[in-house]
Every structure is written in C-alpha cells, then in structure tokens.
Design a protein around this motif. Structure first.
Motif, mmCIF file in Angstrom:
data_model
loop_
_atom_site.group_PDB
_atom_site.id
_atom_site.type_symbol
_atom_site.label_atom_id
_atom_site.label_comp_id
_atom_site.label_asym_id
_atom_site.label_seq_id
_atom_site.Cartn_x
_atom_site.Cartn_y
_atom_site.Cartn_z
ATOM 1 N N GLY A 157 -6.869 -4.638 -1.369
ATOM 2 C CA GLY A 157 -6.644 -4.858 -2.790
ATOM 3 C C GLY A 157 -5.634 -5.947 -3.085
ATOM 4 O O GLY A 157 -5.816 -6.751 -4.008
ATOM 5 N N SER A 158 -4.544 -6.014 -2.325
ATOM 6 C CA SER A 158 -3.508 -7.016 -2.564
ATOM 7 C C SER A 158 -4.072 -8.428 -2.432
ATOM 8 O O SER A 158 -3.721 -9.326 -3.208
ATOM 9 N N PHE A 159 -4.937 -8.638 -1.466
ATOM 10 C CA PHE A 159 -5.566 -9.947 -1.268
ATOM 11 C C PHE A 159 -6.419 -10.318 -2.470
ATOM 12 O O PHE A 159 -6.370 -11.446 -2.968
ATOM 13 N N GLY A 160 -7.219 -9.354 -2.965
ATOM 14 C CA GLY A 160 -8.076 -9.628 -4.110
ATOM 15 C C GLY A 160 -7.291 -9.952 -5.362
ATOM 16 O O GLY A 160 -7.665 -10.847 -6.142
ATOM 17 N N THR A 207 -10.879 3.743 -3.930
ATOM 18 C CA THR A 207 -10.517 3.229 -5.240
ATOM 19 C C THR A 207 -10.851 1.746 -5.314
ATOM 20 O O THR A 207 -10.580 0.993 -4.379
ATOM 21 N N VAL A 208 -11.450 1.342 -6.434
ATOM 22 C CA VAL A 208 -11.823 -0.057 -6.640
ATOM 23 C C VAL A 208 -11.223 -0.504 -7.968
ATOM 24 O O VAL A 208 -11.523 0.069 -9.015
ATOM 25 N N ALA A 223 -9.809 -1.396 -2.710
ATOM 26 C CA ALA A 223 -10.308 -2.767 -2.814
ATOM 27 C C ALA A 223 -10.188 -3.227 -4.256
ATOM 28 O O ALA A 223 -10.003 -2.424 -5.174
ATOM 29 N N TYR A 224 -10.308 -4.525 -4.455
ATOM 30 C CA TYR A 224 -10.194 -5.106 -5.785
ATOM 31 C C TYR A 224 -11.372 -6.042 -6.000
ATOM 32 O O TYR A 224 -11.713 -6.844 -5.129
ATOM 33 N N VAL A 225 -12.004 -5.935 -7.163
ATOM 34 C CA VAL A 225 -13.188 -6.731 -7.484
ATOM 35 C C VAL A 225 -12.896 -7.570 -8.716
ATOM 36 O O VAL A 225 -12.518 -7.028 -9.763
ATOM 37 N N ASP A 226 -13.069 -8.894 -8.600
ATOM 38 C CA ASP A 226 -12.803 -9.773 -9.731
ATOM 39 C C ASP A 226 -14.000 -10.621 -10.125
ATOM 40 O O ASP A 226 -13.979 -11.269 -11.173
ATOM 41 N N THR A 227 -15.039 -10.658 -9.307
ATOM 42 C CA THR A 227 -16.234 -11.442 -9.608
ATOM 43 C C THR A 227 -17.460 -10.662 -9.160
ATOM 44 O O THR A 227 -17.365 -9.717 -8.362
ATOM 45 N N PHE A 228 -18.633 -11.069 -9.647
ATOM 46 C CA PHE A 228 -19.851 -10.401 -9.197
ATOM 47 C C PHE A 228 -20.062 -10.634 -7.700
ATOM 48 O O PHE A 228 -20.540 -9.740 -6.996
#
Length: 556
Positions: free
Chosen positions: A127-130, A337-338, A362-367
């Motif tokens: 997540g930190s990277f995203g 967790t996303v 994880a972290y999601v910022d784009t499709f």
C-alpha cells in the motif's frame, strides 16, 4: 447506466466455459497463464469510465435510481441516496488534505556482538508504494510517515523461482556495496509455492464495500465497481461471492452467490451508489457475519474491504474491531484491505486492519492497477499456504561488526519468539514473494566467500497440497560477494527501490550516503534498458521524484 459488458459476448463466454473452452486471463505479474485461467468478456473498465463521465456532468453516464436492467429475481430494492451521483458534490479535499499516516520509524545499525539475530514477520503489503506512486504522479511529495520501505521493496516483481518441495523457500545473495570496502548489501528472498488456478480450492469471497459520501470524491467508487467486476470476470464458476455495503449502516446487497450467476453479481455492483457517513465497524461486522454463515472448511474464505479507511460513525480506530478480526483470521477467514483515493484517506487504519486479519494491504489508484490486483494477483494468490510466517537472520559476530535491516520497523518480533508459532506473524499466499534487504558491515580483512551468517524462515502450513508435515522450516547461508561482482537484476532492483523510498522519505542510504535522486534515476534507467521487470514503473517514479522532491529535503 448501460451494463458494462456486451451481453452477447458474456453469454457466448459462459457457453464456451460450459464446454471447457475458456479464454485465458492476462496475468502480467504472475507469469505464464495457468490451467483454469478464464475471462467472461466483462468490460470492467466501463464502470470507472461511466463514473468519470457522471462526475463531469454527463447525464448519459449517470446512475439510474431505478432497478437495474434485467435484475435477478429476488434482488433487493434500490437504495435511494441523498448524495449520489447526479447531485451537486461537496468541495473535494486536495490529495494531501486530511490523510492519516503513522510514522513507523527508521531502523539503525545493530552491533552484532550485542545482538546477532534479526527477527521479523514476513509481509507482502504494498500500500505505501501505491500511495507514493499516486502522489508523485500528481507532482506532490509523499509525507515521510507514509513511506514504509519494505512495502516499496515488496511491490517489485522478482525472478526468484517458487519452491517445489516445500511451502516456502528462502534464498540469499550478497554483493559489495559500491565504493565501500567493508559493507555488503544482502538480499533475503522468501517465495511461496505456486498453486495453479485449476488446482486451487474453491473461494468464498465476501466483499465489504464503503459507499459513504467520501467515496464519491473523484472516481473512487467507480474504481471499486471496476475492481469487483474484474473479480466477476476472472473467478471460477464454482467460486462464491457475497457483497456487503456500508455508509451510516451496513446493508447486505448480495447473499453468497456462485460466480456462474454473473448477472446477479453485476446487478449488485451497479447498486453501489454513494452517500452518508462511514460506519466501517458495522460494515466489517456484517461482512464477517456473512462470511461465517457461508464458511466452507474446504474452501478459501476471504473478506475483502474496499474503502478509503475514513471511519466517522461508531468506533473509528483500528482497535474498534480488533478482537473480531483476529479471531476470524485464526479461524480461517482472512482479511485483505484495498485502499482507494488520496485526500481524506486513512492509510494507517487500512494497513493495521490487514495485519490483524492475517491478510495484506494494497492500494489502487488506476484501472490498470485494479486489473493487476483483482484481475491477476489476487485471483492467483487467494490460496494461503503459510501461516505465522517469520524470518530470522543470524549473523556471525566474528566476521560481522554491525547490520541494518532496511524497513520492517513495525513487523519486528522478539528473537526469543521466533520458534513459537503461536506468536502472531505474517501469512503468505500461493506465489507470494517477500524480500528483505540488509546493509552489513564486515570486520576488516573478511575475504570473498566468507559465510556471514544464516537466514531461516519458519511457518505453519495451511491450505491444500502442503509439502511435508508439521511446521515448516527452511534455511540459507549468507556468503560475501566478490568486490568486483555485479549484483543480480533482483538485488539491483530491490536496492534501487529501497534507496528511492529512503530519498523520498528524506533520508540517505547508509551504504551510499552521497546518493542523489538524479544518480538513482540513472541507475534505474540502466535496469530499464536491460528490460528488468518492474524497472520501467520504478523509472517513472524516479523521474517524478527528481521533478518534485527537493534535494534539500534529503538529510544526512
């Protein structure tokens, strides 16, 4: 809203699945497509495109408040939302406003004569990277507290082979640090065995979706819908999906439903409209209730929380539902967790919840990132293979003066608890990779080929097809590299991403204290020119960092 897939194509795909002639899914991070990979022809990107259109005032892309077209019999009535799309929005916070990060600290050098062992829980969070990728791309400097170096390191793909004779395997490599006669860079790489999509157990997946007003910031909820549609597209027909949403209160939107009933799942996804406050605790509690009701001891049972982590109704801290999450994790229901969105985002809560639930964050910022996580990585790593996984690196104080573990500050385990698998640690799923980097100061005169110590991993086998019996253990010696030897592509990539994380955080790598962001960008360019996997993405971040992170922020 128009259904985000072509019905004729979906029906044709379902028919072909029945005949066993399914189209393979693209798996950009997990290697060659395995048996059982499939896609149903759902255009998952349509959701976020429609959401963006609605946000721009395009009425053709707005959400209808009426029942969705061809909704399955027995579907609950639509939810009227006072703050849904198509209505004026409240002012949106900027990407750096109202976020919550928690500083994990920075580890220093340890005297090997005083403490020769380094012990930590294995971790595959990214997540930190995203978060940093999102902010740097927008020309913003990520807050120092948002940077957890190990999550940057573990976000990269590495070429380490998966073990075939055990649940986990460990490899080590060392190379002399550039410009230093007495410092070695050591990489400890842990890999989990792989399970093909055809061989993995059935999945019971409970989706807990935040649809509060804060999820209407930009296209967060549309991206969540696209993420869920990707799961509907890529899971097996015998997998089961449930859906719970929450705002002021939690609501069940979809009872446990086989993925073969794709239309019912997509109908529920379309019903996710934003509005209200955020009762995250109620959402998770209902999600666990639904997951427990559908629990199958022969399946993989998983809760996935999709949220910006902003809880403002009920108990709002990571401790509010701690006991339930930990108990369910111990009883076989794990939590992933996303995170979505910057500005009014709680990174700390999302990271802590995943740790409690023996899952990952994880972290999601784009499709594109949603497709990578939900369309590939999550589907292929759903099967847990190792619980309570931890590593211990023991150095020989006769040849090692000191060492520093880069990152993992909030994953430390007491050395004396290493062999006690009842002490909570991490969990790895099929095909997961976890990497740790050490900077090691050797004693004067240590020759190449000298054994500096040993890396050991221990774990408790879980899931199906486990190798061997009883608790697992694997070891690998750490041997000094030749002074003139070049690092492997994997070590060079891990070293570069760790150095980038440190520089963006405002620190200098101990092994190369004069390093600048420009010099680091040039190092990554060399890796990209050699087509090292992951280097292109890292190069883009390094270029963004050169443009926005003032060198004055980097302290000695």
């Amino acid at each position: 809203m128009t259904r985000p897939h072509v019905r004729a194509l979906a029906l044709a795909a379902v028919a072909s699945l029945a005949l066993g002639a399914c189209q393979p899914a693209h798996t950009p991070r997990t290697g060659p497509e395995g048996p059982g990979s499939l896609t149903r022809g759902i255009d998952a990107a349509e959701y976020v495109r429609d959401y963006e259109s609605a946000a721009a005032g395009d009425s053709a892309g707005s959400v209808s408040e009426s029942a969705p077209r061809s909704a399955s019999a027995g579907a609950p009535p639509p939810l009227a939302q006072p703050e849904g799309r198509g209505r004026p929005r409240q002012p949106e916070p900027g990407p750096l406003e109202d976020n919550t990060f928690r500083e994990a600290g920075t580890s220093g050098f340890v005297d090997a004569g005083t403490d020769a062992a380094s012990t930590f829980a294995l971790d595959v969070d990214s997540g930190s990277f995203g978060v940093a990728r999102t902010l740097l791309a927008q020309g913003l400097v990520p807050p120092a507290a948002s940077i957890r170096v190990e999550e940057w390191v573990n976000a990269m793909p590495y070429a380490d082979p998966a073990p075939t004779d055990a649940d986990l395997g460990v490899r080590t490599e060392a190379v002399a640090a550039p410009g230093s006669e007495d410092t070695q860079l050591v990489r400890v790489a842990v890999g989990a065995r792989e399970v093909t999509p055809a061989d993995r157990p059935r999945v019971n997946l409970t989706l807990v979706v935040d649809r509060s007003g804060s999820m209407d910031v930009r296209e967060r909820l549309g991206l969540v819908q696209s993420s869920l549609a990707l799961l509907a597209d890529r899971l097996r027909e015998d997998d089961t999906v449930s859906l719970v949403s929450f705002e002021d209160q939690a609501r069940p939107l979809l009872a446990p439903t086989p993925v073969s009933e794709t239309e019912r799942i997509l109908d529920a996804v379309e019903r996710l409209t934003p509005g209200g406050s955020t009762h995250l605790e109620a959402g998770l509690a209902l999600g666990y209730d639904q997951a427990r009701e559908a629990f199958d001891p022969g399946a993989v049972n998983l809760v996935v929380l999709a949220s910006d982590g902003v809880a403002n109704v009920g108990a709002t801290g990571p401790g509010s539902i701690t006991e339930r999450i930990a108990e369910e994790g111990a009883e076989g229901i794990h939590l992933v967790t996303v995170g979505y969105g910057m500005g009014n985002y709680n990174d700390h809560l999302m990271e802590q919840l995943a740790d409690l639930g023996d899952g990952f964050y994880a972290y999601v910022d784009t499709f594109e990132e949603a497709e990578r996580l939900f369309g590939s990585d999550l589907v292929t790593t759903l099967t847990p293979v190792a619980a309570q996984a931890r590593a211990q690196v023991r150095f020989d104080p006769e040849v090692v003066e000191g060492y520093r573990l880069v990152g993992y500050e909030n994953r430390e385990i007491a050395d004396e608890d290493f062999a006690d698998l009842d002490v909570d640690a991490g969990e790895l799923g099929a095909g997961h990779r976890a990497t740790a980097l050490y900077e090691v100061r050797t004693a004067p005169g240590v020759a190449p080929g000298t054994v500096l110590g040993e890396a050991e991993v221990r774990w408790r086998p879980v899931g199906v097809g486990g190798a061997g019996s009883g608790d697992g253990r694997a070891t690998s010696p750490i041997v000094t590299g030749d002074p003139g030897a070049a690092p492997s592509s994997d070590l060079a990539l891990a070293d570069a991403v760790a150095d980038l994380a440190l520089l963006v955080k405002g620190q200098r790598p101990v092994a190369d204290p004069t390093l600048t962001l420009g010099e680091l960008r040039n190092r990554v360019q060399v890796l990209a020119d050699r087509d090292v996997r992951g280097a292109e993405e890292l190069l883009e971040m390094a270029r963004d960092a050169v443009a926005v992170v003032p060198e004055r922020l980097v302290v000695d």
